[in-house]
Every structure is written in C-alpha cells, then in structure tokens.
Design an enzyme around this catalytic site. Structure first.
Site, PDB file in Angstrom:
ATOM      1  N   GLY A 131       0.847  -1.186   0.000  1.00  0.00           N
ATOM      2  CA  GLY A 131       0.000   0.000   0.000  1.00  0.00           C
ATOM      3  C   GLY A 131       0.878   1.230   0.000  1.00  0.00           C
ATOM      4  N   GLU A 365      -4.968   6.758  -1.069  1.00  0.00           N
ATOM      5  CA  GLU A 365      -4.188   7.799  -1.753  1.00  0.00           C
ATOM      6  C   GLU A 365      -3.277   8.562  -0.784  1.00  0.00           C
ATOM      7  OE1 GLU A 365      -5.728   9.828  -5.044  1.00  0.00           O
ATOM      8  OE2 GLU A 365      -7.402   8.459  -5.316  1.00  0.00           O
ATOM      9  N   GLY A 366      -2.649   7.802   0.070  1.00  0.00           N
ATOM     10  CA  GLY A 366      -1.744   8.364   1.061  1.00  0.00           C
ATOM     11  C   GLY A 366      -2.464   8.553   2.381  1.00  0.00           C
TER      12      GLY A 366
END
Length: 405
Positions: A131, A365-366
């Site tokens: 991830g 997304e972070g």
C-alpha cells in the site's frame, strides 16, 4: 491567484450539482443499503461529459480547466462519496496520467474513449502486501519479444469490475538496486485472456460504489501498451497520485459542506428546552468549526487547482489539501452525528453515511500519517520534488477547446 469563479466554473458547478441532487440523491440511500452501484450512474456521467470534464476537446473531453474538475468533485461528494471516487480513479489516477505520460497513439486509442465515457478507466497500484510501501509490490511484467507477460493481483481497486482499462504497475526489473526503479506502467485491457476480477463486499463505507480486485495470469500485453519508459513506473504512479489526491481533497470539501448543511437544517428544526438547538452555544461551536473547515479546505484545493492550471508542480500543496480536507471531513461528520443525536446514529438521516464514507479517505491515496511525514519533510528541507521527464500540461483554453485537426 484570482479567487473569483468564471461563468464556465459556475456552469460546471450547477450542472454537476443538478445531476447529483436530482438524479442521485433521491435513491442513494437505497443503493447504499444494497451495497451496489446504481446502473445509471456511469452512463449518465458519460452523457453529461463529466467523465472527460477537464480533458482537451481533441481527446474527446469537454475542454474545461483543472479547477472545474475540483468543483465537480466537490458537488459529487456533497451527495455521495461513491460519485467522486469514480472521478478519482477514472479521471485523476488514469485519464490525467495518460494525458501526462501517454504517447499520442495511446491517447487516441485509450484516452479518447475514456474522455467520452465509452470506456471506464481504473488504477492498479495497491496490492494486499503493498500500500504505502509501493516498492513492495509483487506484480511482475516480463519482456518476451515485443510483448510483456503480466502476473500479479491488485487489491482495493475502485471500479475493478466496471473498468475497461487499468493503468497497471508491475516490476520489470525485480532485481533493481533501488526497487522503485524497477517498476513500469502499462495500459491493461480487462477483456484480455488471463484477466480475472471481482467485487469486495462488507466495506464500512462507499458501499454504493464498486471496489474489488484484479488478477493477471500470464496476460500478454504488447510493448506499445507500456506507458512511459521502462523503470519509470514509480514516478508515473506518484504523479498520478497528485491528481487523484486533488480530487479526494475537493471531494472531502464537499462532504464537509454536506455535513454542515445537514446540521444547519436539523439545528434550526429540532427543539430542546423550549427553543431550537441552534440556540445552544455548544451546537453553535460545532457548526462554526464546520464553517471554518469548509472555507480552509476549499481554499486549499482551489490553490492546488490554480497551480495545475499554471502548469506548476503542486505535490506539496495537493498533499496538504488532501490531508487537511479528509481529516476535517471525518471531524465534520462526527459532529454532524452529535448534533443529530440519536437520529444521527440511524440511516434515516444521511450523516451516518457521511461518516462511514469519510473514513476511507484518510487511508487511501496516502494515509494521513504519510501526508504528515511529507509535510514535515518539506518544512525541514529533507524532502524535495525531483523533476519529471514529463509534467502535467498547463491549462490553455485555446488549446484545450480546439477541435481535433
């Protein structure tokens, strides 16, 4: 920076708001309960031009600027996060990636039908064991003559079972000294032999959207489908994430606004101790914090959109916008539930859905933790953005709105 919106911006905002409120809001609770995407969503977004909103007309798009994309995402998520997620993956992570990095042949073949909404794009980066640590991916792409053989499985892929094209990342050089330099990007057509995919269920939020997995088993992809140069995949992925994070930030701003508007309506209607609860100072404090968060989040994503229009690197600004807006959206949804009291705990009102949906955005997304470290690195001078071989093109209205020759 001009903080005024143009007539074109207002037109985009009104069109997307009308679609969201009139065609999605009346049934979104039903689809959220079913855990399915309403079948009319993607075709209708394509028909309205939303799926190609900020792409040049010559590539099948509507020719609007990057700020228009942010305004659209705000309006979409003000009704439901699933709508904005479509834009994050189809537009932010995939289509803008092709606009920045794709060859002219790839743009004509893949970007044009995506901009028209004839094809749907997705983004294949995350794996079950990779991830935040992108370099830990296990997917491989082995060169065999003029083709690559793709193997691996991607997890938590939005639109996995809806997409026709996936921007797929795999290791072409697993032995690279720096594992980040061994990653390459490809356009994967999901109809190819060896591609299987499925939906994931049981999610906390974004239930009315499609999230799933995509697997490749000896999938043969021509080298002409490789995006960018071999070994450039990590840089491509990170630049795509800049665009995706921009859509997440603007969407989370819409969720803050939705929580605020729901709280205002309820606080003015609900009475306790002989007066509307809007008259109680602690309720006012919660509402005031939502107003503050909405204004700050909106300015942050407008800044990022303006930088994109200017063709200026905006990794830091987009990270800040995503970090702040998503954290603030969780807080706003929590406070909205508190204002609604017991009713906030029930799906009779939409605020419990807002909270469930908001939570995902502080992870994908972070994570908020990753963005915290990024911002600390910028402040301390230990993080610098390396120049890219290809940058996202600046917005030029004459070029964007020109018809194909």
């Amino acid at each position: 920076m001009d903080l005024g919106l143009t007539p074109e911006h207002e037109m985009v905002r009104k069109m997307v708001r009308d679609f969201s409120e009139k065609e999605v809001a009346p049934t979104i609770q039903e689809w959220d309960r079913k855990g399915e995407m309403a079948p009319h969503i993607l075709p209708r977004m394509a028909e309205l031009g939303i799926l190609g909103i900020c792409l040049p007309v010559r590539y099948g798009g509507q020719g609007f600027d990057y700020l228009s994309l942010g305004l659209a995402c705000e309006e979409l998520e003000a009704v439901d996060t699933t709508l904005r997620v479509i834009m994050s993956v189809h537009m932010g992570l995939n289509s803008l990636g092709l606009l920045q990095w794709g060859s002219e042949e790839q743009k004509v073949r893949f970007l044009v039908p995506q901009a028209r909404g004839e094809r749907v794009g997705a983004f294949g980066l995350t794996e079950s064991g990779a991830g935040s640590d992108v370099a830990a991916m296990a997917s491989t792409a082995r060169r065999t003559g003029d083709d690559y053989l793709l193997n691996g499985e991607k997890m938590w892929i939005s639109l996995a079972t809806k997409a026709h094209h996936v921007l797929w990342f795999a290791k072409t050089d697993p032995a690279a000294a720096d594992p980040h330099d061994g990653i390459s990007a490809f356009v994967l057509e999901t109809a190819l032999p060896g591609v299987t995919r499925g939906d994931l269920h049981g999610k906390l939020g974004v239930r009315a959207g499609s999230t799933g997995w995509v697997s490749c088993q000896d999938v043969r992809v021509p080298s002409s489908h490789r995006v960018g140069e071999e070994g450039e995949g990590f840089r491509i992925a990170m630049s795509c994430l800049d665009n995706g994070r921009y859509t997440v930030a603007s969407g989370a701003t819409g969720l803050i606004r939705a929580s605020l508007e729901a709280s205002l309506r309820y606080a003015l209607e609900r009475r306790t101790f002989g007066r509307p609860i809007a008259g109680h100072q602690l309720v006012q404090q919660k509402i005031a914090r939502m107003v503050q968060s909405y204004d700050a989040a909106r300015l942050l994503y407008w800044q990022a959109g303006w930088l994109k229009n200017m063709g200026r690197r905006n990794t830091r600004e987009t990270s800040m916008a995503k970090w702040f807006a998503t954290d603030a959206s969780v807080e706003a949804a929590l406070e909205a539930i508190q204002i609604h009291g017991a009713y906030g705990y029930s799906d009779e009102y939409p605020v419990e859905r807002y909270l469930r949906n908001a939570k995902g955005a502080v992870i994908y997304e972070g994570t908020s933790e990753i963005h915290t470290l990024m911002q600390a690195g910028y402040a301390l001078g230990t993080r610098q953005d390396a120049a890219l071989r290809l940058e996202l093109p600046a917005y030029d209205a004459a070029v964007w709105q020109a018809e194909a020759a």
